[in-house]
Write a protein that holds these residues in place. Structure first.
Motif, short mmCIF file in Angstrom:
data_model
loop_
_atom_site.label_atom_id
_atom_site.label_comp_id
_atom_site.label_asym_id
_atom_site.label_seq_id
_atom_site.Cartn_x
_atom_site.Cartn_y
_atom_site.Cartn_z
N ASP A 38 41.53 59.70 31.26
CA ASP A 38 42.88 59.26 31.60
C ASP A 38 42.90 58.46 32.89
O ASP A 38 43.56 57.42 32.98
CB ASP A 38 43.83 60.46 31.70
CG ASP A 38 43.95 61.21 30.38
OD1 ASP A 38 43.81 60.57 29.33
OD2 ASP A 38 44.17 62.43 30.42
N SER A 87 48.78 61.70 27.88
CA SER A 87 47.53 62.33 27.47
C SER A 87 47.03 63.30 28.53
O SER A 87 46.53 64.39 28.21
CB SER A 87 46.47 61.25 27.21
OG SER A 87 45.23 61.84 26.95
N TYR A 88 47.16 62.92 29.76
CA TYR A 88 46.78 63.80 30.87
C TYR A 88 47.56 65.10 30.81
O TYR A 88 47.00 66.19 30.93
CB TYR A 88 47.05 63.05 32.18
CG TYR A 88 46.88 63.86 33.43
CD1 TYR A 88 45.62 64.08 33.98
CD2 TYR A 88 47.97 64.41 34.08
CE1 TYR A 88 45.46 64.81 35.13
CE2 TYR A 88 47.82 65.16 35.23
CZ TYR A 88 46.57 65.35 35.76
OH TYR A 88 46.43 66.08 36.89
N SER A 90 49.08 66.38 28.16
CA SER A 90 48.71 67.09 26.93
C SER A 90 47.37 67.81 27.09
O SER A 90 47.20 68.95 26.65
CB SER A 90 48.65 66.11 25.76
OG SER A 90 48.24 66.75 24.59
N ALA A 91 46.40 67.14 27.74
CA ALA A 91 45.10 67.78 27.97
C ALA A 91 45.25 68.99 28.88
O ALA A 91 44.60 70.02 28.66
CB ALA A 91 44.12 66.77 28.59
N ASP A 94 46.62 71.76 26.76
CA ASP A 94 45.57 72.26 25.88
C ASP A 94 44.65 73.22 26.62
O ASP A 94 44.35 74.32 26.14
CB ASP A 94 44.77 71.08 25.32
CG ASP A 94 43.57 71.52 24.49
OD1 ASP A 94 43.67 72.52 23.76
OD2 ASP A 94 42.52 70.85 24.58
N THR A 123 46.14 65.19 22.32
CA THR A 123 45.38 64.53 23.38
C THR A 123 44.40 63.52 22.80
O THR A 123 44.28 62.39 23.30
CB THR A 123 44.63 65.57 24.23
OG1 THR A 123 45.59 66.47 24.79
CG2 THR A 123 43.84 64.92 25.34
N ASN A 127 44.56 59.54 23.54
CA ASN A 127 43.42 58.84 24.14
C ASN A 127 42.98 57.64 23.29
O ASN A 127 42.68 56.58 23.81
CB ASN A 127 42.25 59.79 24.35
CG ASN A 127 42.44 60.70 25.53
OD1 ASN A 127 43.26 60.46 26.40
ND2 ASN A 127 41.69 61.78 25.57
#
Length: 169
Positions: A38, A87-88, A90-91, A94, A123, A127
């Protein structure tokens, strides 16, 4: 089959050590994840966006102008930046869920370790989308230069201004 949750007493010392080691790996991975893909996409997309805006008057040879290709590239870079931030997040969700699951296993509150959760797939998708948008963003200024620049030949001799001084004769 009865639904029996394991308790801390059900875990052998070896199994408990394995779970704790696994949790340490997840926590370390979480820290590293924050600094990887990210961040790279954010940095490169932001830099490419800034450079393409700063030098937009240079694209297209002798006829500088803003085209749909350039605007599309800027939009792609901007969306890639936004998606990288999503995405950051979401990661992070997770990894937090995975850590919570291992913690539950350590406490004996889980039957088995799950293999993943919805945030992992989100994620991955984000990405991939960020990478594709970055690549589209890179292609936009190139196509803009081809379309706007036309048949401009970079090897063509350019007429040089006369630099000789004419003085009194």
């Amino acid at each position: 089959m009865p639904n029996h949750k394991r308790t801390l007493a059900d875990n052998s010392d070896e199994h408990l050590k394995t779970l704790i080691d696994h949790r340490v790996v997840l926590v370390n991975f979480q820290s590293e994840q924050y600094r990887t893909f990210d961040k790279s996409i954010l940095t490169v997309s932001g830099g490419a966006l800034a450079l393409s805006i700063a030098f937009s008057d240079k694209f297209g040879g002798q006829n500088p102008q803003i085209s749909g290709w350039l605007l599309g590239a800027w939009a792609a870079f901007g969306i890639a930046i936004f998606i990288s931030i999503a995405s950051y997040l979401s990661a992070s969700a997770d990894l937090n869920k995975a850590i919570d699951e291992v913690d539950a296993e350590i406490r004996g509150e889980a039957d088995e370790l799950p293999s993943g959760n919805v945030f992992k797939n989100v994620t991955k998708g984000l990405n991939i989308a960020a990478l594709l948008l970055f690549l589209i963003g890179v292609g936009g200024p190139i196509q803009h230069a081809r379309v706007v620049g036309g048949d401009y030949d970079v090897n063509e001799e350019v007429e040089q201004p006369n630099t000789e001084r004419e003085g009194p004769s």
